[in-house]
Design an enzyme around this catalytic site. Sequence first.
Site, PDB file in Angstrom:
ATOM      1  N   ASN A 101      10.314  11.178  16.947  1.00 56.42           N
ATOM      2  CA  ASN A 101       9.096  10.517  16.466  1.00 56.42           C
ATOM      3  C   ASN A 101       8.790   9.268  17.283  1.00 56.42           C
ATOM      4  O   ASN A 101       7.635   8.998  17.640  1.00 56.42           O
ATOM      5  CB  ASN A 101       9.247  10.130  14.988  1.00 56.42           C
ATOM      6  CG  ASN A 101       9.055  11.314  14.061  1.00 56.42           C
ATOM      7  OD1 ASN A 101       8.634  12.385  14.492  1.00 56.42           O
ATOM      8  ND2 ASN A 101       9.358  11.124  12.791  1.00 56.42           N
ATOM      9  N   ALA A 146       8.432   0.015   7.039  1.00 51.68           N
ATOM     10  CA  ALA A 146       8.042   1.357   6.588  1.00 51.68           C
ATOM     11  C   ALA A 146       9.211   2.327   6.598  1.00 51.68           C
ATOM     12  O   ALA A 146       9.063   3.477   6.176  1.00 51.68           O
ATOM     13  CB  ALA A 146       6.914   1.895   7.482  1.00 51.68           C
ATOM     14  N   LYS A 192       5.398   5.464  -7.336  1.00 51.71           N
ATOM     15  CA  LYS A 192       6.580   6.011  -8.024  1.00 51.71           C
ATOM     16  C   LYS A 192       7.568   4.922  -8.425  1.00 51.71           C
ATOM     17  O   LYS A 192       8.535   5.184  -9.145  1.00 51.71           O
ATOM     18  CB  LYS A 192       7.256   7.062  -7.141  1.00 51.71           C
ATOM     19  CG  LYS A 192       6.398   8.313  -6.945  1.00 51.71           C
ATOM     20  CD  LYS A 192       6.988   9.265  -5.935  1.00 51.71           C
ATOM     21  CE  LYS A 192       6.105  10.502  -5.778  1.00 51.71           C
ATOM     22  NZ  LYS A 192       4.763  10.191  -5.257  1.00 51.71           N
ATOM     23  N   LYS A 204      12.650   2.171  -4.626  1.00 50.17           N
ATOM     24  CA  LYS A 204      11.525   1.383  -4.111  1.00 50.17           C
ATOM     25  C   LYS A 204      11.178   0.224  -5.044  1.00 50.17           C
ATOM     26  O   LYS A 204      10.735  -0.826  -4.593  1.00 50.17           O
ATOM     27  CB  LYS A 204      10.304   2.282  -3.876  1.00 50.17           C
ATOM     28  CG  LYS A 204      10.501   3.342  -2.806  1.00 50.17           C
ATOM     29  CD  LYS A 204      10.802   2.738  -1.440  1.00 50.17           C
ATOM     30  CE  LYS A 204       9.536   2.412  -0.681  1.00 50.17           C
ATOM     31  NZ  LYS A 204       9.846   1.994   0.714  1.00 50.17           N
ATOM     32  N   GLU A 325      10.277  14.491 -11.271  1.00 49.55           N
ATOM     33  CA  GLU A 325       8.818  14.439 -11.139  1.00 49.55           C
ATOM     34  C   GLU A 325       8.142  14.146 -12.468  1.00 49.55           C
ATOM     35  O   GLU A 325       8.562  14.622 -13.512  1.00 49.55           O
ATOM     36  CB  GLU A 325       8.276  15.781 -10.612  1.00 49.55           C
ATOM     37  CG  GLU A 325       7.965  15.765  -9.153  1.00 49.55           C
ATOM     38  CD  GLU A 325       7.205  17.002  -8.707  1.00 49.55           C
ATOM     39  OE1 GLU A 325       6.551  16.920  -7.668  1.00 49.55           O
ATOM     40  OE2 GLU A 325       7.270  18.048  -9.361  1.00 49.55           O
TER      41      GLU A 325
END
Length: 407
Positions: A101, A146, A192, A204, A325
Site C-alpha cells: 500500500n 489512521a 462503533k 477505538k 454487530e
Amino acid sequence: RQKIRDILDICKKTGCELRILPGVYQLINGDVSISNLRRVNIEDLLGREPVELLLNNVMAYVKDKVVMVTGGGGSIGSELCRQIAGYSPRQLIIFDVYENNAYDIQQELKKTHPELDLVVLIGSVRNTARINSVIAEHRPDIIYHAAAHKHVPLMEDSPNEAIKNNVMGTYKTAEAACRYGVKKFILISTDKAVRPTNIMGASKRICEMIIQSFNELSSTEFAAVRFGNVLGSNGSVIPLFKKQIEAGGPVEVTHPDIIRYFMTIPEAVSLVLQAGAYAKGGEIFILDMGAPVKILDLAENLIRLSGYVPYEEIEIKFIGLRPGEKLFEELLLNEEGKTKTANDRIFIGHPDPMDPLVILKKVRELGEEAKLERDIHEAVKAVVPEYTYKTQGEREAAAFCDGGDFY
C-alpha cells in the site's frame, strides 16, 4: 442529489444499465463530450449533498508544515495523503506497516506531485522504538493517526491484537507526539466507539480516551474524528456486493433491518482535514451524515444498477448478524451533547470529564494484559464500562445452536 436519487429510483426499475450524462452546459462549452458518460454509482443513491471542505482553513494550517500520516497506505490514509499533497506541505511523511500500500501511494504522488518532499517509511505503531525514532528525526508539526485494525469480525476472533495495535499503537504514537513537540494530533475514530458491542469499537473508544487524556497533560492539541462507514474503502460492503454480483450471487446481507450511516472517502477526509483546522484540543468531531441507509436497500439498488433483477436473477441471502454487530450504529452518546462549528455539518461532542492519569495507567495495564494472550474482555470493560459483549459460555452456546463448531 435528492432529485437525482428520485429519478434513479424510477429508472433502475427498467432493468437497463444506467449511465449519467454530464451537464448540458459542459457539453455546449466543450468541457466534456458524450464519451464522458459515466456509470451510475451507489453514491448517487445516497440522496444528500456531499460535505464541502473549507479549503482556505485547511491550506492555512497545512501549508509549509511537516505532516505525518500513520496508516498512510490505507483507504482513508492514502486519500489524506492525496489531499494534503495539494496544499503545499513542507514535507509529507507516509508511515505504514504494509509495504505494498505504501509503495502504491508513493508512486502515485511522485507522478501527481513531483515537487513534493515525500518520505515513505515502513514500520508499525506498535513498535515503541520505531515510532519514537521516526518522530524524533522528522519532527512533524501535524500527525493524522489512521493506522488501525478496523474489521469487526476479524477483531472479534483476535481481540488481543485489536488492543495491541489500536490501543497501544495510539498510546505509543501519542506519547511520542508529546515528547517531540508535535503541534496537532488527529485521531481517526468510528461510530462503533459509541456504546461498543465489539472489541474493535471498544478499542477505538479507548483511543479517544487516550488522546483526550494526553491533551490534558501536554501542549499538543489532540482531537478525534468520528464517522460512519466509508463507501468503497478496503473491505467495505459495496466492493463486496459488487464481487458477489459479478460471481452471479448470492449477495449476502446480515439482516433485513440492519442500517448504517455512509459517507464517501473524500467526505471522510474533508472532515478529518477540517477537524484539524478547528481543533483546539480535546474535541471529538462528528459529521452529520444525513439519514442512515438500509443495507438491504443498498444491495437491491446495486443489483438493479448492474442490470439484474433482485431475488430473480441475483439472489439475496440473509446470513445473520456477525459477532459484535449492531442493527444500527450511533455517532454520539446522549450524555456527550454537541455544539456547532463553522461548518453546519460538523459538530463537537463533549464526553464526560475523566482523570487523565487514571486513564493512562489503566491503558498501560490493559496493554500488559493483552500481551498475555488471555481473555481480554473484562479488562476492556474495566476501561470502557459501556462496552457489552458475549461471555465465552454465551459464544459457545450461540455456536452450538447455530450448528457450528465453536472450536
